[in-house]
Scaffold this active site. Structure first.
Site, PDB file in Angstrom:
ATOM      1  N   ASP A  12       0.830  -1.208   0.000  1.00  8.56           N
ATOM      2  CA  ASP A  12       0.000   0.000   0.000  1.00  8.56           C
ATOM      3  C   ASP A  12       0.868   1.262   0.000  1.00  8.56           C
ATOM      4  O   ASP A  12       1.998   1.255   0.493  1.00  8.56           O
ATOM      5  CB  ASP A  12      -0.898  -0.026   1.252  1.00  8.56           C
ATOM      6  CG  ASP A  12      -2.078   0.926   1.110  1.00  8.56           C
ATOM      7  OD1 ASP A  12      -2.353   1.395  -0.011  1.00  8.56           O
ATOM      8  OD2 ASP A  12      -2.723   1.209   2.137  1.00  8.56           O
ATOM      9  N   TRP A  17       2.761   7.968  -2.422  1.00  6.48           N
ATOM     10  CA  TRP A  17       4.180   8.151  -2.752  1.00  6.48           C
ATOM     11  C   TRP A  17       4.306   9.077  -3.964  1.00  6.48           C
ATOM     12  O   TRP A  17       5.129  10.003  -3.976  1.00  6.48           O
ATOM     13  CB  TRP A  17       4.820   6.783  -3.051  1.00  6.48           C
ATOM     14  CG  TRP A  17       6.275   6.838  -3.375  1.00  6.48           C
ATOM     15  CD1 TRP A  17       7.329   6.719  -2.522  1.00  6.48           C
ATOM     16  CD2 TRP A  17       6.853   7.035  -4.693  1.00  6.48           C
ATOM     17  NE1 TRP A  17       8.526   6.826  -3.198  1.00  6.48           N
ATOM     18  CE2 TRP A  17       8.255   7.024  -4.535  1.00  6.48           C
ATOM     19  CE3 TRP A  17       6.331   7.214  -5.972  1.00  6.48           C
ATOM     20  CZ2 TRP A  17       9.140   7.177  -5.608  1.00  6.48           C
ATOM     21  CZ3 TRP A  17       7.205   7.380  -7.047  1.00  6.48           C
ATOM     22  CH2 TRP A  17       8.594   7.357  -6.846  1.00  6.48           C
ATOM     23  N   SER A  57      -7.014  -6.051  -5.948  1.00  8.20           N
ATOM     24  CA  SER A  57      -8.105  -6.745  -5.260  1.00  8.20           C
ATOM     25  C   SER A  57      -9.376  -6.683  -6.104  1.00  8.20           C
ATOM     26  O   SER A  57      -9.490  -5.832  -7.000  1.00  8.20           O
ATOM     27  CB  SER A  57      -8.358  -6.097  -3.890  1.00  8.20           C
ATOM     28  OG  SER A  57      -9.089  -4.910  -4.053  1.00  8.20           O
ATOM     29  N   ASN A  60     -10.634  -3.307  -6.136  1.00  7.93           N
ATOM     30  CA  ASN A  60      -9.917  -2.251  -6.864  1.00  7.93           C
ATOM     31  C   ASN A  60     -10.622  -1.878  -8.179  1.00  7.93           C
ATOM     32  O   ASN A  60     -10.314  -0.852  -8.782  1.00  7.93           O
ATOM     33  CB  ASN A  60      -8.463  -2.649  -7.150  1.00  7.93           C
ATOM     34  CG  ASN A  60      -7.567  -2.600  -5.928  1.00  7.93           C
ATOM     35  OD1 ASN A  60      -6.610  -3.378  -5.802  1.00  7.93           O
ATOM     36  ND2 ASN A  60      -7.857  -1.690  -5.003  1.00  7.93           N
ATOM     37  N   ARG A 178       2.234  -4.907   6.127  1.00  9.60           N
ATOM     38  CA  ARG A 178       1.453  -3.918   5.377  1.00  9.60           C
ATOM     39  C   ARG A 178       2.213  -2.605   5.385  1.00  9.60           C
ATOM     40  O   ARG A 178       2.528  -2.060   6.455  1.00  9.60           O
ATOM     41  CB  ARG A 178       0.058  -3.710   5.974  1.00  9.60           C
ATOM     42  CG  ARG A 178      -0.730  -2.715   5.102  1.00  9.60           C
ATOM     43  CD  ARG A 178      -2.165  -2.527   5.514  1.00  9.60           C
ATOM     44  NE  ARG A 178      -2.823  -1.660   4.529  1.00  9.60           N
ATOM     45  CZ  ARG A 178      -4.037  -1.826   4.034  1.00  9.60           C
ATOM     46  NH1 ARG A 178      -4.768  -2.837   4.438  1.00  9.60           N
ATOM     47  NH2 ARG A 178      -4.532  -0.991   3.143  1.00  9.60           N
TER      48      ARG A 178
END
Ligand code: FPP
Length: 235
Positions: A12, A17, A57, A60, A178
């Protein structure tokens, strides 16, 4: 060093970022892919046997079409051309997830990478793609029901026996990582993480390099795993 056999990563923070650098979210996914490639080779070299990662996922699909298309194209490119180093390092790549709702070129790329690396034996990179943990349990239960109809005897069916009904018959997760600061498991490998140790870090996935990964390994080494039992020294 007591190295975890199976490490799983919820990758994640790619979007944040990129945004914090004034870049588009897609640039974060690109950087995350480079990180994944390096990390997989490093993890297997450290003695990890299975590395599972959450690449896309089932949920998503709620994202913008442009981001979904970017991720699909990235996967196709990586599976068809960029995973050569992973292959050369003896890593077998398997994909976990539903094969429905996927473009033909994505399905083809999945087949290509699984086929190309199928005889590799140094370690396994399990990429969870179009994946949901509850969906995996449902799909496994359906397969089990089909075997029941064919006469399977489940009188002595144990929790270990269900693994072969999952997308791939992989060992339980020892260490779940995570990145990106959130404290949740987001429908990731629910069946396999029943006794895993959790490591949460604020580091965004593109910055989660070898030394960040080693920090998680050190933490794991110092955890007291009891699997529901009692440690000798506390008896
Ligand atoms: C979560 O970050 C990340 C994803 C939804 C995609 C992860 C995909 C990769 C790292 C690329 C995988 C590539 C290959 C070749 C398998 P986010 O977008 O939710 O980040 P945010 O929480 O900062 O918005």
């Amino acid at each position: 060093m007591n190295v975890p056999n199976h490490v799983a990563i919820i990758m994640d923070g790619n979007g944040r970022w990129a945004l914090e650098r004034g870049l588009k979210r897609s640039e974060g996914h690109l950087e995350g892919s480079k990180t994944l490639e390096k990390l997989a080779i490093h993890a297997i070299n450290m003695g990890v046997k299975v590395l599972s990662v959450y690449a896309f996922s089932t949920d998503n699909f709620k994202r913008d079409k442009a981001e979904i298309d970017y991720l699909m194209n990235l996967i196709v490119k990586y599976f068809n051309t960029k995973f050569e180093k992973i292959n050369k390092n003896g890593i077998k790549v398997v994909i976990s997830g539903r094969k429905t709702n996927l473009r033909d070129d994505v399905l083809e790329a999945i087949n290509n990478i699984e086929e190309k690396t199928k005889d590799n034996s140094k370690g396994i990179l399990n990429i969870c793609f179009n994946y949901g943990g509850q969906e995996e349990i449902i799909d496994g239960a359906i397969k089990l029901a089909q075997d029941l109809n064919k006469g399977l005897d489940i009188k002595n069916f144990k929790r270990e026996d269900f693994y072969k009904y999952l997308y791939h018959d992989l060992p339980p997760i020892d260490l779940l990582i995570r990145t990106g600061g959130e404290l949740r498991v987001s429908n990731f490998m629910l069946y396999q993480m029943s006794y895993s140790e959790f490591y949460f870090t604020n580091t965004y996935f593109p910055d989660f390099d070898k030394s960040e990964f080693n920090k998680a390994l050190f933490m794991f080494e110092n955890r007291d795993r009891r699997f529901g039992g009692i440690n000798e020294k506390n008896k």
